[in-house]
Scaffold this active site. Structure first.
Site, short mmCIF file in Angstrom:
data_model
loop_
_atom_site.label_atom_id
_atom_site.label_comp_id
_atom_site.label_asym_id
_atom_site.label_seq_id
_atom_site.Cartn_x
_atom_site.Cartn_y
_atom_site.Cartn_z
N LYS A 12 -69.93 123.93 29.99
CA LYS A 12 -70.03 125.34 29.58
C LYS A 12 -69.47 126.30 30.63
CE LYS A 12 -74.11 124.74 26.57
NZ LYS A 12 -75.51 125.20 26.36
N TYR A 52 -72.20 126.94 16.58
CA TYR A 52 -73.66 127.00 16.76
C TYR A 52 -74.39 127.49 15.51
CZ TYR A 52 -74.09 125.99 21.83
OH TYR A 52 -74.15 125.39 23.06
N ASN A 115 -76.99 126.51 31.07
CA ASN A 115 -77.46 125.18 31.44
C ASN A 115 -76.34 124.14 31.54
OD1 ASN A 115 -76.96 124.89 28.74
ND2 ASN A 115 -79.08 124.51 28.13
N HIS A 118 -73.28 121.02 27.05
CA HIS A 118 -73.74 120.80 25.67
C HIS A 118 -73.53 119.33 25.35
CE1 HIS A 118 -74.08 121.06 21.29
NE2 HIS A 118 -73.04 120.25 21.26
N GLU A 129 -69.07 117.67 15.30
CA GLU A 129 -68.64 118.46 16.46
C GLU A 129 -67.31 117.95 17.02
OE1 GLU A 129 -73.15 119.77 17.87
OE2 GLU A 129 -71.93 118.56 19.21
P1 IDP Z 1 -79.65 121.73 23.64
O1 IDP Z 1 -78.38 122.34 24.20
O2 IDP Z 1 -80.48 121.08 24.72
O3 IDP Z 1 -79.39 120.83 22.47
P2 IDP Z 1 -80.60 123.68 21.73
O4 IDP Z 1 -82.03 123.91 21.40
O5 IDP Z 1 -79.74 123.00 20.73
O6 IDP Z 1 -80.55 122.93 23.15
O7 IDP Z 1 -80.00 125.11 22.07
C1 IDP Z 1 -78.60 125.29 22.17
C2 IDP Z 1 -78.30 126.14 23.39
O8 IDP Z 1 -78.87 127.44 23.20
C3 IDP Z 1 -78.96 125.66 24.69
O9 IDP Z 1 -78.21 124.67 25.36
C4 IDP Z 1 -79.02 126.92 25.49
O10 IDP Z 1 -77.75 127.24 26.07
C5 IDP Z 1 -79.33 127.97 24.43
N1 IDP Z 1 -80.78 128.22 24.31
C6 IDP Z 1 -81.72 127.38 23.81
N2 IDP Z 1 -82.94 127.94 23.85
C7 IDP Z 1 -82.76 129.18 24.39
C8 IDP Z 1 -83.66 130.26 24.69
O11 IDP Z 1 -84.87 130.19 24.46
N3 IDP Z 1 -83.10 131.36 25.24
C9 IDP Z 1 -81.76 131.47 25.50
N4 IDP Z 1 -80.88 130.48 25.24
C10 IDP Z 1 -81.37 129.35 24.70
MG MG Z 2 -78.64 121.27 20.57
#
Ligand code: IDP
Ligand code: MG
Length: 136
Positions: A12, A52, A115, A118, A129
């Site tokens: 990312k 997304y 984070n 992805h 994807e």
């Molecule tokens: P993942 O990437 O671990 O699969 P997902 O729940 O699919 O997590 O969420 C997609 C992306 O959305 C996360 O990687 C993160 O960048 C963002 N995200 C998830 N939860 C939050 C939140 O509570 N606040 C802000 N961004 C979030």
């Molecule tokens: Mg996810």
């Protein structure tokens, strides 16, 4: 018995911006993943919204799509036995604060949104994807 799978990984913007893409790619290779295709690109916000789409009702959707399209990303097809689950394990928890030692997000993640990586969460989504970024 082998169970060769392909999964989609994205480095990312927060990680590419800090020039961590080579280090993160090394982590994948050191953990048995083969990078079978990769490209560094920047996507439009509309493309991030499509990618997304499963999160469109979430309160963070708009920010998430702005963020993913805010700078260059590295998109990769990773291959190994059980690639989907093993990539999720190597990535660590969504929130780097909850991620275990040795995971990419623990090592490099800045926050729940920034984070660093992805990864597809199922074999079915991996195929969708991969096709999204690598049609042909
Ligand atoms: P993942 O990437 O671990 O699969 P997902 O729940 O699919 O997590 O969420 C997609 C992306 O959305 C996360 O990687 C993160 O960048 C963002 N995200 C998830 N939860 C939050 C939140 O509570 N606040 C802000 N961004 C979030
Ligand atoms: Mg996810």
């Amino acid at each position: 018995m082998s169970n060769l799978e392909k999964t989609l990984s994205i480095i990312k913007p927060d990680a590419v911006e800090r020039n961590l893409d080579d280090e993160i790619k090394e982590m994948f290779k050191n953990n048995g993943f083969k990078i079978v295709n990769e490209k560094k690109i920047q996507i439009e916000k509309s493309e991030a919204e499509q990618f997304y789409k499963v999160h469109e009702t979430k309160p963070f959707y708009n920010e998430l799509c702005s963020y993913l399209s805010s700078g260059p990303i590295v998109v990769m097809i990773l291959e190994k036995d059980n690639a989907v689950l093993d990539n999720r394990k190597l990535m660590g928890a969504t929130n780097p604060k909850d991620a275990e030692i040795g995971t990419i997000r623990k090592k490099y993640g800045l926050s729940i949104d920034k984070n660093s990586v992805h990864g597809s969460d199922s074999l079915e989504n991996a195929a969708t994807e991969i096709n999204f970024f690598f049609k042909d």
